[in-house]
Design an enzyme around this catalytic site. Structure first.
Site, PDB file in Angstrom:
ATOM      1  N   SER A 179      -2.127   8.913 -17.438  1.00 41.55           N
ATOM      2  CA  SER A 179      -2.992   8.737 -16.275  1.00 41.55           C
ATOM      3  C   SER A 179      -2.747   9.873 -15.289  1.00 41.55           C
ATOM      4  O   SER A 179      -1.818  10.670 -15.451  1.00 41.55           O
ATOM      5  CB  SER A 179      -2.722   7.388 -15.607  1.00 41.55           C
ATOM      6  OG  SER A 179      -1.405   7.355 -15.074  1.00 41.55           O
ATOM      7  N   LEU A 184      -1.645   9.737 -12.173  1.00 36.25           N
ATOM      8  CA  LEU A 184      -0.326   9.562 -11.566  1.00 36.25           C
ATOM      9  C   LEU A 184       0.773   9.804 -12.580  1.00 36.25           C
ATOM     10  O   LEU A 184       1.806  10.423 -12.275  1.00 36.25           O
ATOM     11  CB  LEU A 184      -0.204   8.157 -10.974  1.00 36.25           C
ATOM     12  CG  LEU A 184       1.175   7.778 -10.444  1.00 36.25           C
ATOM     13  CD1 LEU A 184       1.625   8.720  -9.331  1.00 36.25           C
ATOM     14  CD2 LEU A 184       1.183   6.329  -9.948  1.00 36.25           C
ATOM     15  N   TYR A 209      -8.515  -8.294 -10.443  1.00 35.05           N
ATOM     16  CA  TYR A 209      -7.594  -7.208 -10.120  1.00 35.05           C
ATOM     17  C   TYR A 209      -6.617  -7.632  -9.028  1.00 35.05           C
ATOM     18  O   TYR A 209      -5.394  -7.447  -9.161  1.00 35.05           O
ATOM     19  CB  TYR A 209      -8.392  -5.981  -9.681  1.00 35.05           C
ATOM     20  CG  TYR A 209      -7.542  -4.789  -9.323  1.00 35.05           C
ATOM     21  CD1 TYR A 209      -6.936  -4.030 -10.313  1.00 35.05           C
ATOM     22  CD2 TYR A 209      -7.358  -4.418  -7.991  1.00 35.05           C
ATOM     23  CE1 TYR A 209      -6.165  -2.925  -9.988  1.00 35.05           C
ATOM     24  CE2 TYR A 209      -6.587  -3.323  -7.662  1.00 35.05           C
ATOM     25  CZ  TYR A 209      -5.993  -2.577  -8.662  1.00 35.05           C
ATOM     26  OH  TYR A 209      -5.221  -1.497  -8.323  1.00 35.05           O
ATOM     27  N   LYS A 211      -2.478  -8.157  -9.198  1.00 33.72           N
ATOM     28  CA  LYS A 211      -1.581  -7.426  -8.311  1.00 33.72           C
ATOM     29  C   LYS A 211      -0.746  -8.376  -7.459  1.00 33.72           C
ATOM     30  O   LYS A 211       0.427  -8.098  -7.178  1.00 33.72           O
ATOM     31  CB  LYS A 211      -2.384  -6.468  -7.424  1.00 33.72           C
ATOM     32  CG  LYS A 211      -3.069  -5.343  -8.185  1.00 33.72           C
ATOM     33  CD  LYS A 211      -2.055  -4.492  -8.925  1.00 33.72           C
ATOM     34  CE  LYS A 211      -2.698  -3.369  -9.694  1.00 33.72           C
ATOM     35  NZ  LYS A 211      -1.703  -2.525 -10.421  1.00 33.72           N
ATOM     36  N   SER A 233      -9.210  10.024  -8.195  1.00 32.11           N
ATOM     37  CA  SER A 233      -9.180  10.917  -9.345  1.00 32.11           C
ATOM     38  C   SER A 233      -9.079  12.359  -8.880  1.00 32.11           C
ATOM     39  O   SER A 233      -9.246  12.676  -7.703  1.00 32.11           O
ATOM     40  CB  SER A 233     -10.445  10.721 -10.197  1.00 32.11           C
ATOM     41  OG  SER A 233     -11.587  11.130  -9.478  1.00 32.11           O
TER      42      SER A 233
END
Length: 383
Positions: free
Chosen positions: A68, A70, A212, A216, A247
């Site tokens: 990814s 990150l 989501y 989390k 991104s």
């Protein structure tokens, strides 16, 4: 003529009053003061950078989603710092590309060759076997970075239960399964650090992110509890929660006013946090052994406290931003103009609430046509 000679010459003029001399000397000394401050800041940054690298030197670092944005930045940063990397990902070709990129720019005498491991956290049945493969690389794990994540946007009734389960697998069951498999190794050695790269939605939910936000919240709760459980074994649990990680290819449109100098100061308001910034914060978190870090501008941070102390107000404000049809890109937050509009609405509502001290009036204010028009260009992705 040097600055010091100038000061000597000025001090020899008898016609100048003491006050005038002091004023001129203060002006002339200002560049020296700025230069000294700049030098101190530069030295501090360099020492901090070297100190951060030494914190991971020779350490076995596992990155659960190295392919990814990150993950790539963390891999680059930790590899340069001399860490023994175990890079995980669900695409072998992308892992090999990352491997080649790291090897090509690194000094072989100062770095270790990364290990590659296939890992798909959506397949929980394979995580235990992958954990054994990770331990076989170096025999131990010093730092585990749980950064794999999956997100989806849409009304709750339109998201299938299968997709809800997949999100929970990737964002919650996968990371905790891998953590549980590697944790005994850290406990037996009485050392180690686990970093969860979560999201600020682990603290409060926003519309159209039900699955989501739920995943989390679950991950945040698990690692908060785990932190207390493993403290006696000197294992550190850290959570790093940005608003969202943008991104590499998100830029403002040419000619847009947001591309001006204001974009530099308020870029996190509209475009989230760059992977490089998050990777550097992860490195600092590991070095300082921080327990919890938020990477956000003041508005989302304030929302955490508003959610805690003024829940009805928070729910009303969030509900006001929900629209039946949202044509907003997945990775887009509110623009600066939209943040300002939202701030004006919130300021008016807070003023009304304080002056009249009536939640009923506040509720009515939220549903006026004026506020509905103000929120017309906004969307619910406020962090």
């Amino acid at each position: 003529m040097s600055l010091f000679k100038t000061l000597i010459v000025l001090s020899s003029y008898p016609t100048l009053t003491l006050k005038s001399k002091m004023g001129i000397m203060a002006v002339l000394m200002l560049p020296l003061l700025l230069l000294a401050i700049s030098g101190i800041l530069f030295i501090y940054q360099e020492v901090s950078r070297l100190w951060s690298k030494s914190a991971v030197q020779n350490k076995v670092v596992v990155i659960t989603d190295a392919i990814s944005g990150l993950g790539k930045e963390c891999s680059r940063l930790f590899h340069a710092g001399g860490a023994r990397l175990v890079l995980c990902g669900k695409n072998w070709e992308k892992l090999e590309i990352l491997y080649d990129a790291l090897i090509s720019v690194a000094d072989p005498s100062k770095t270790f060759t990364p290990k590659l491991v296939l890992l798909d956290l959506s397949d929980i049945s394979c995580v235990q076997d992958v954990a054994k493969e990770i331990l076989d690389c170096y025999g131990c794990v010093d730092i585990l970075i749980n950064n794999a994540s999956m997100k989806v946007k849409g009304p709750a009734q339109n998201i299938s239960l299968e997709l809800d389960k997949k999100i929970m697998d990737v964002n919650y069951f996968g990371p905790i399964t891998l953590t549980k498999a590697l944790l005994p190794n850290m406990i037996s050695r009485r050392t180690g650090q686990i970093v969860l790269v979560n999201n600020i939605q682990g603290r409060f939910g926003i519309p159209l992110r039900t699955a989501y936000a739920a995943s989390k919240h679950a991950a945040q709760g698990f690692f908060d509890c785990l932190r207390a459980e493993v403290e006696e074994f000197e294992v550190v649990i850290s959570t790093v929660s940005p608003t969202f990680i943008r991104s590499y290819h998100m830029y403002t449109e040419p000619g847009n006013w947001e591309a001006s100098i204001w974009k530099f100061f308020f870029r996190k308001f509209a475009y989230g946090v760059h992977p490089v910034e998050v990777a550097e914060e992860v490195m600092k978190t590991i070095r300082r052994k921080k327990q919890e870090v938020f990477i956000a501008n003041p508005i989302p941070k304030a929302a955490i406290y508003i959610r805690t102390f003024f829940p009805e107000f928070f729910f009303a404000v969030v509900a006001c931003g929900v629209k039946e049809k949202l044509n907003v890109p997945e990775d887009r937050c509110l623009s600066i103009g939209e943040w300002l509009k939202m701030g004006l609405v919130m300021e008016e509502m807070i003023s009304r609430m304080i002056s009249e001290k009536s939640w009923q009036d506040l509720h009515e204010l939220l549903h006026t046509e004026q506020n509905k028009q103000t929120w017309e260009s906004s969307n619910s992705n406020i962090v």
